[in-house]
Design a protein around this motif. Structure first.
Motif, PDB file in Angstrom:
ATOM      1  N   LEU A  29       0.807  -1.217   0.000  1.00 14.72           N
ATOM      2  CA  LEU A  29       0.000   0.000   0.000  1.00 14.72           C
ATOM      3  C   LEU A  29       0.842   1.270   0.000  1.00 14.72           C
ATOM      4  N   ARG A  30       2.022   1.187   0.562  1.00 18.36           N
ATOM      5  CA  ARG A  30       2.845   2.392   0.744  1.00 18.36           C
ATOM      6  C   ARG A  30       3.795   2.662  -0.417  1.00 18.36           C
ATOM      7  N   TYR A  31       4.418   1.626  -0.955  1.00 19.37           N
ATOM      8  CA  TYR A  31       5.492   1.832  -1.923  1.00 19.37           C
ATOM      9  C   TYR A  31       5.076   1.423  -3.335  1.00 19.37           C
ATOM     10  N   LYS A  32       5.836   1.855  -4.297  1.00 19.85           N
ATOM     11  CA  LYS A  32       5.542   1.542  -5.700  1.00 19.85           C
ATOM     12  C   LYS A  32       6.063   0.151  -6.042  1.00 19.85           C
ATOM     13  N   PRO A  63      -9.160  -3.222   5.412  1.00 27.94           N
ATOM     14  CA  PRO A  63     -10.240  -2.594   6.190  1.00 27.94           C
ATOM     15  C   PRO A  63     -10.004  -2.638   7.699  1.00 27.94           C
ATOM     16  N   GLU A  64      -9.404  -3.727   8.190  1.00 27.60           N
ATOM     17  CA  GLU A  64      -9.108  -3.834   9.618  1.00 27.60           C
ATOM     18  C   GLU A  64      -8.044  -2.820  10.034  1.00 27.60           C
ATOM     19  N   PHE A  65      -7.016  -2.667   9.199  1.00 27.98           N
ATOM     20  CA  PHE A  65      -5.963  -1.704   9.518  1.00 27.98           C
ATOM     21  C   PHE A  65      -6.521  -0.288   9.543  1.00 27.98           C
ATOM     22  N   VAL A  66      -7.343   0.045   8.552  1.00 32.60           N
ATOM     23  CA  VAL A  66      -7.934   1.389   8.484  1.00 32.60           C
ATOM     24  C   VAL A  66      -8.797   1.641   9.718  1.00 32.60           C
ATOM     25  N   LYS A  67      -9.605   0.650  10.075  1.00 37.99           N
ATOM     26  CA  LYS A  67     -10.493   0.795  11.229  1.00 37.99           C
ATOM     27  C   LYS A  67      -9.703   1.060  12.507  1.00 37.99           C
ATOM     28  N   ASP A 178      -1.893  16.871  -4.329  1.00 40.38           N
ATOM     29  CA  ASP A 178      -2.051  15.735  -3.419  1.00 40.38           C
ATOM     30  C   ASP A 178      -2.511  14.488  -4.163  1.00 40.38           C
ATOM     31  N   HIS A 179      -3.297  14.679  -5.215  1.00 45.20           N
ATOM     32  CA  HIS A 179      -3.713  13.530  -6.033  1.00 45.20           C
ATOM     33  C   HIS A 179      -2.508  12.725  -6.519  1.00 45.20           C
ATOM     34  N   ARG A 180      -1.423  13.415  -6.815  1.00 35.32           N
ATOM     35  CA  ARG A 180      -0.264  12.756  -7.428  1.00 35.32           C
ATOM     36  C   ARG A 180       0.298  11.647  -6.554  1.00 35.32           C
ATOM     37  N   HIS A 181       0.265  11.835  -5.243  1.00 39.03           N
ATOM     38  CA  HIS A 181       0.787  10.809  -4.338  1.00 39.03           C
ATOM     39  C   HIS A 181      -0.056   9.542  -4.423  1.00 39.03           C
ATOM     40  N   ILE A 182      -1.357   9.700  -4.588  1.00 38.02           N
ATOM     41  CA  ILE A 182      -2.245   8.553  -4.690  1.00 38.02           C
ATOM     42  C   ILE A 182      -2.123   7.905  -6.064  1.00 38.02           C
ATOM     43  N   LYS A 183      -2.157   8.735  -7.110  1.00 36.20           N
ATOM     44  CA  LYS A 183      -2.124   8.206  -8.473  1.00 36.20           C
ATOM     45  C   LYS A 183      -0.797   7.505  -8.780  1.00 36.20           C
ATOM     46  N   SER A 184       0.307   8.002  -8.231  1.00 36.07           N
ATOM     47  CA  SER A 184       1.599   7.371  -8.512  1.00 36.07           C
ATOM     48  C   SER A 184       1.635   5.944  -7.984  1.00 36.07           C
ATOM     49  N   SER A 203      -8.457   2.792   0.100  1.00 37.69           N
ATOM     50  CA  SER A 203      -8.547   3.175   1.516  1.00 37.69           C
ATOM     51  C   SER A 203      -7.220   2.931   2.228  1.00 37.69           C
ATOM     52  N   GLY A 204      -6.525   1.854   1.836  1.00 41.27           N
ATOM     53  CA  GLY A 204      -5.208   1.583   2.421  1.00 41.27           C
ATOM     54  C   GLY A 204      -4.153   2.564   1.945  1.00 41.27           C
ATOM     55  N   ILE A 205      -4.193   2.909   0.656  1.00 44.42           N
ATOM     56  CA  ILE A 205      -3.247   3.891   0.120  1.00 44.42           C
ATOM     57  C   ILE A 205      -3.466   5.250   0.788  1.00 44.42           C
ATOM     58  N   GLU A 206      -4.724   5.620   0.954  1.00 47.31           N
ATOM     59  CA  GLU A 206      -5.035   6.880   1.633  1.00 47.31           C
ATOM     60  C   GLU A 206      -4.575   6.835   3.096  1.00 47.31           C
ATOM     61  N   LEU A 207      -4.735   5.685   3.738  1.00 48.07           N
ATOM     62  CA  LEU A 207      -4.262   5.540   5.115  1.00 48.07           C
ATOM     63  C   LEU A 207      -2.766   5.793   5.201  1.00 48.07           C
ATOM     64  N   MET A 208      -1.994   5.184   4.304  1.00 41.72           N
ATOM     65  CA  MET A 208      -0.550   5.376   4.323  1.00 41.72           C
ATOM     66  C   MET A 208      -0.185   6.838   4.086  1.00 41.72           C
ATOM     67  N   HIS A 209      -0.931   7.480   3.210  1.00 35.80           N
ATOM     68  CA  HIS A 209      -0.681   8.891   2.929  1.00 35.80           C
ATOM     69  C   HIS A 209      -0.976   9.743   4.161  1.00 35.80           C
ATOM     70  N   ARG A 210      -2.038   9.420   4.866  1.00 33.60           N
ATOM     71  CA  ARG A 210      -2.369  10.147   6.106  1.00 33.60           C
ATOM     72  C   ARG A 210      -1.326   9.909   7.180  1.00 33.60           C
ATOM     73  N   ILE A 211      -0.799   8.692   7.278  1.00 31.09           N
ATOM     74  CA  ILE A 211       0.258   8.412   8.251  1.00 31.09           C
ATOM     75  C   ILE A 211       1.488   9.260   7.953  1.00 31.09           C
ATOM     76  N   ARG A 212       1.848   9.362   6.684  1.00 29.51           N
ATOM     77  CA  ARG A 212       2.993  10.188   6.284  1.00 29.51           C
ATOM     78  C   ARG A 212       2.772  11.647   6.655  1.00 29.51           C
TER      79      ARG A 212
END
Length: 239
Positions: A29-32, A63-67, A178-184, A203-212
């Motif tokens: 979810l975090r890396y390319k 979903p569990e991680f996001v929750k 900000d879209h670019r981080h998700i789209k990449s 949802s997982g990609i967005e979670l990682m972005h929020r953690i960053r």
């Protein structure tokens, strides 16, 4: 929110250690990285995994991680920048509604096969519910359906009358960047097959972005390094 199960239940019956599962899902979810990249990386560590196994983990555990992380989420600002971008699902474009506040912190997202007033309203309702409050200001680009959605929601009091609506391409540069981080990250995945699976993965990609971005209060888990396995185990097991 339903009561969270403990870690023993969460990973019960799995053939691999939970640390391996968390690591694979988090890295995907975090890396390319592709699923096959992760298979090779795990093989270097003496673990034989199929790429389909990792994909099942992503669907099952995201979903569990996001929750669990959301219990520690901080509230974003009340000035929202809202925009839509695109994600390809089975060869067709779907619409990814996203919003950030003036500091760039993520408000929420919603993926939809449709692009109309009803969809824009659904996004705003979801974002307000997640943040626990309505925005004071909403900045949009020139897309007419989103403007109409805000006006209609103010008229039926789904949004407060005081909420200010602005149209500014310049101010919305923040969300477009900000879209670019998700789209990449999404681009490496070479498209999705189903809307539901795409929503889970996003949802997982967005979670990682929020953690960053530091959008979580981690004082209760007594750890600060969000890249370490320890903090993930602490968040997953925290009551």
């Amino acid at each position: 929110m339903s009561k969270l199960k403990d870690l023993e239940w969460l990973f019960n019956g799995r053939h691999f250690d939970r640390e391996v599962i968390v690591l694979c899902v988090r890295w995907y979810l975090r890396y390319k990285l592709s699923l096959r990249d992760l298979v090779e990386m795990m093989a270097e560590r003496g673990l034989s995994l199929a790429h389909t196994t990792i994909l099942r983990w992503v669907k099952r555990y995201t979903p569990e991680f996001v929750k669990r992380w959301n219990r520690l989420a901080t509230v974003a600002g009340a000035s929202w920048r809202v925009d839509e971008t695109y994600v390809k699902i089975r060869g067709k474009w779907a619409y990814l509604y996203r919003a950030v506040d003036r500091a760039g912190k993520t408000i929420d997202f919603r993926l939809s096969a449709r692009h109309d007033v009803a969809t824009a309203k659904a996004f705003f309702v979801k974002a307000i519910r997640f943040q626990g409050r309505a925005p004071e200001t909403i900045t949009l680009d020139g897309y007419a359906a989103s403007h109409r959605a805000v006006r209609e929601m103010k008229a039926d009091k789904s949004l407060p009358a005081r909420t200010k609506l602005r149209s500014s391409k310049y101010l919305n540069n923040l969300i477009e960047q900000d879209h670019r981080h998700i789209k990449s990250r999404v681009n490496v995945m070479l498209g999705f097959k189903r809307l539901r699976n795409a929503t889970v993965t996003l949802s997982g990609i967005e979670l990682m972005h929020r953690i960053r971005k530091g959008q979580f209060d981690l004082t209760s888990v007594h750890l600060k390094d969000t890249t370490s396995p320890s903090i993930w185990m602490a968040v997953l097991s925290a009551r």
